[in-house]
Design a protein around this motif. Sequence first.
Motif, PDB file in Angstrom:
ATOM      1  N   ALA A  81      39.734  -6.709 -38.475  1.00 48.23           N
ATOM      2  CA  ALA A  81      39.051  -6.695 -37.181  1.00 48.23           C
ATOM      3  C   ALA A  81      38.297  -5.390 -36.943  1.00 48.23           C
ATOM      4  N   ASP A  82      38.678  -4.315 -37.644  1.00 49.61           N
ATOM      5  CA  ASP A  82      37.978  -3.033 -37.510  1.00 49.61           C
ATOM      6  C   ASP A  82      36.540  -3.120 -38.023  1.00 49.61           C
ATOM      7  N   LEU A  83      36.228  -4.157 -38.772  1.00 49.09           N
ATOM      8  CA  LEU A  83      34.869  -4.335 -39.299  1.00 49.09           C
ATOM      9  C   LEU A  83      33.937  -5.014 -38.294  1.00 49.09           C
ATOM     10  N   ALA A  84      34.469  -5.486 -37.189  1.00 51.39           N
ATOM     11  CA  ALA A  84      33.657  -6.219 -36.201  1.00 51.39           C
ATOM     12  C   ALA A  84      32.463  -5.365 -35.767  1.00 51.39           C
ATOM     13  N   GLY A  85      31.298  -5.980 -35.786  1.00 52.44           N
ATOM     14  CA  GLY A  85      30.073  -5.311 -35.363  1.00 52.44           C
ATOM     15  C   GLY A  85      29.345  -4.591 -36.478  1.00 52.44           C
ATOM     16  N   SER A  86      29.948  -4.539 -37.661  1.00 53.82           N
ATOM     17  CA  SER A  86      29.308  -3.877 -38.804  1.00 53.82           C
ATOM     18  C   SER A  86      29.263  -4.830 -39.988  1.00 53.82           C
ATOM     19  N   PRO A  87      28.139  -4.878 -40.680  1.00 52.71           N
ATOM     20  CA  PRO A  87      28.123  -5.679 -41.907  1.00 52.71           C
ATOM     21  C   PRO A  87      29.013  -5.005 -42.952  1.00 52.71           C
ATOM     22  N   ALA A  88      29.568  -5.801 -43.844  1.00 51.85           N
ATOM     23  CA  ALA A  88      30.483  -5.262 -44.850  1.00 51.85           C
ATOM     24  C   ALA A  88      30.279  -5.939 -46.193  1.00 51.85           C
ATOM     25  N   VAL A  89      30.591  -5.195 -47.228  1.00 54.32           N
ATOM     26  CA  VAL A  89      30.577  -5.713 -48.595  1.00 54.32           C
ATOM     27  C   VAL A  89      31.955  -5.447 -49.179  1.00 54.32           C
ATOM     28  N   ALA A 106      25.651  -0.630 -58.490  1.00 53.24           N
ATOM     29  CA  ALA A 106      24.635  -1.180 -57.583  1.00 53.24           C
ATOM     30  C   ALA A 106      25.023  -0.935 -56.126  1.00 53.24           C
ATOM     31  N   LEU A 107      26.311  -0.912 -55.839  1.00 51.80           N
ATOM     32  CA  LEU A 107      26.779  -0.692 -54.468  1.00 51.80           C
ATOM     33  C   LEU A 107      26.807   0.782 -54.082  1.00 51.80           C
ATOM     34  N   ALA A 108      26.822   1.668 -55.056  1.00 50.11           N
ATOM     35  CA  ALA A 108      26.955   3.100 -54.787  1.00 50.11           C
ATOM     36  C   ALA A 108      25.836   3.638 -53.907  1.00 50.11           C
ATOM     37  N   ASP A 109      24.674   3.039 -53.973  1.00 50.59           N
ATOM     38  CA  ASP A 109      23.523   3.557 -53.230  1.00 50.59           C
ATOM     39  C   ASP A 109      23.194   2.787 -51.959  1.00 50.59           C
ATOM     40  N   VAL A 110      23.963   1.760 -51.621  1.00 51.73           N
ATOM     41  CA  VAL A 110      23.644   0.978 -50.421  1.00 51.73           C
ATOM     42  C   VAL A 110      24.058   1.745 -49.173  1.00 51.73           C
ATOM     43  N   GLU A 111      23.317   1.519 -48.102  1.00 50.71           N
ATOM     44  CA  GLU A 111      23.607   2.200 -46.842  1.00 50.71           C
ATOM     45  C   GLU A 111      23.644   1.184 -45.710  1.00 50.71           C
ATOM     46  N   GLY A 112      24.320   1.555 -44.635  1.00 53.29           N
ATOM     47  CA  GLY A 112      24.335   0.720 -43.445  1.00 53.29           C
ATOM     48  C   GLY A 112      25.374  -0.385 -43.443  1.00 53.29           C
ATOM     49  N   GLY A 156      35.488  -9.217 -59.910  1.00 53.92           N
ATOM     50  CA  GLY A 156      34.049  -8.991 -59.974  1.00 53.92           C
ATOM     51  C   GLY A 156      33.305  -9.749 -58.889  1.00 53.92           C
ATOM     52  N   ASP A 157      34.009 -10.633 -58.176  1.00 58.69           N
ATOM     53  CA  ASP A 157      33.376 -11.374 -57.084  1.00 58.69           C
ATOM     54  C   ASP A 157      33.099 -10.436 -55.918  1.00 58.69           C
ATOM     55  N   VAL A 158      32.038 -10.760 -55.183  1.00 58.84           N
ATOM     56  CA  VAL A 158      31.594  -9.964 -54.049  1.00 58.84           C
ATOM     57  C   VAL A 158      31.588 -10.855 -52.811  1.00 58.84           C
ATOM     58  N   VAL A 159      32.017 -10.283 -51.686  1.00 57.61           N
ATOM     59  CA  VAL A 159      31.963 -10.977 -50.403  1.00 57.61           C
ATOM     60  C   VAL A 159      31.025 -10.182 -49.504  1.00 57.61           C
ATOM     61  N   LEU A 160      30.017 -10.867 -48.941  1.00 60.64           N
ATOM     62  CA  LEU A 160      29.091 -10.253 -47.998  1.00 60.64           C
ATOM     63  C   LEU A 160      29.388 -10.802 -46.612  1.00 60.64           C
ATOM     64  N   ILE A 161      29.635  -9.899 -45.664  1.00 61.89           N
ATOM     65  CA  ILE A 161      29.979 -10.279 -44.293  1.00 61.89           C
ATOM     66  C   ILE A 161      28.953  -9.663 -43.353  1.00 61.89           C
ATOM     67  N   ASP A 180      19.337  -5.952 -52.587  1.00 64.18           N
ATOM     68  CA  ASP A 180      18.500  -6.728 -51.660  1.00 64.18           C
ATOM     69  C   ASP A 180      19.355  -7.603 -50.753  1.00 64.18           C
ATOM     70  N   GLU A 181      20.386  -8.208 -51.298  1.00 64.62           N
ATOM     71  CA  GLU A 181      21.284  -9.047 -50.500  1.00 64.62           C
ATOM     72  C   GLU A 181      22.005  -8.216 -49.440  1.00 64.62           C
ATOM     73  N   VAL A 182      22.418  -7.023 -49.822  1.00 64.08           N
ATOM     74  CA  VAL A 182      23.106  -6.136 -48.878  1.00 64.08           C
ATOM     75  C   VAL A 182      22.132  -5.683 -47.790  1.00 64.08           C
ATOM     76  N   THR A 183      20.911  -5.361 -48.184  1.00 63.28           N
ATOM     77  CA  THR A 183      19.889  -4.951 -47.205  1.00 63.28           C
ATOM     78  C   THR A 183      19.633  -6.059 -46.194  1.00 63.28           C
ATOM     79  N   SER A 184      19.667  -7.307 -46.636  1.00 65.16           N
ATOM     80  CA  SER A 184      19.431  -8.431 -45.707  1.00 65.16           C
ATOM     81  C   SER A 184      20.527  -8.525 -44.642  1.00 65.16           C
ATOM     82  N   LEU A 185      21.709  -7.986 -44.929  1.00 66.07           N
ATOM     83  CA  LEU A 185      22.790  -7.983 -43.945  1.00 66.07           C
ATOM     84  C   LEU A 185      22.502  -7.022 -42.792  1.00 66.07           C
ATOM     85  N   THR A 186      21.722  -5.986 -43.067  1.00 66.11           N
ATOM     86  CA  THR A 186      21.489  -4.952 -42.056  1.00 66.11           C
ATOM     87  C   THR A 186      20.246  -5.205 -41.224  1.00 66.11           C
ATOM     88  N   MET A 187      19.516  -6.231 -41.520  1.00 64.76           N
ATOM     89  CA  MET A 187      18.284  -6.517 -40.759  1.00 64.76           C
ATOM     90  C   MET A 187      18.560  -7.363 -39.564  1.00 64.76           C
TER      91      MET A 187
END
Length: 187
Positions: A81-89, A106-112, A156-161, A180-187
């Motif tokens: 529940a601490d993740l509420a309001g923020s996108p997460a990977v 690939a995840l090391a450089d993602v932001e937001g 190795g599976d990834v979950v995008l929230i 790109d998929e992670v960036t789409s979460l922050t838009m």
Amino acid sequence: MRTLHRGALAAVALTCAFTLAACGSADEPGGSEPSDDMMSESPMDDISESPMDDDMADDEMMSDALDFTATTASGDTFEGADLAGSPAVVLFWSETCDTCDETAAALADVEGVELLSVAGTDSDPMDDPLADVGGVVQLEDSVGDLAAHFGVMADGDVVLIDDQGEVKHHGPMDAMELPDEVTSLTM
């Protein structure tokens, strides 16, 4: 010869008589006709709604995505529940995973987004491929509860929230497509 024929006929008649007696009649218990109890509605007649389809099951999983508690690598409790309001990977990894290092890079450089790294069963959290990335929450999943919660089938599976707590992806993902998929979460 006649005696043998009559003897065989008698044996067949006796077999039939025993078989009919064992089956019982419709008026006796164990009879061959169904009773009123057996003719009642089937359990399926009591279902008022149709069974869930895959979309409904996915919607239910998404609405409950943040409803979990886990243990961090340092032994603290982490509430989803601490993740509420923020996108997460969330990256599920193990020491034997062939693609986890590429995915972590690939995840090391993602932001937001909030980054969670989940050590699979029999994995040492100290070997986390995201250990050097700042702000990563390292979680343990030695029993596999988190993997089951998110429907993860392999290391190795990834979950995008997204920021609404809805799962947008769970499963394997090409490391080249991940930013790109992670960036789409922050838009």
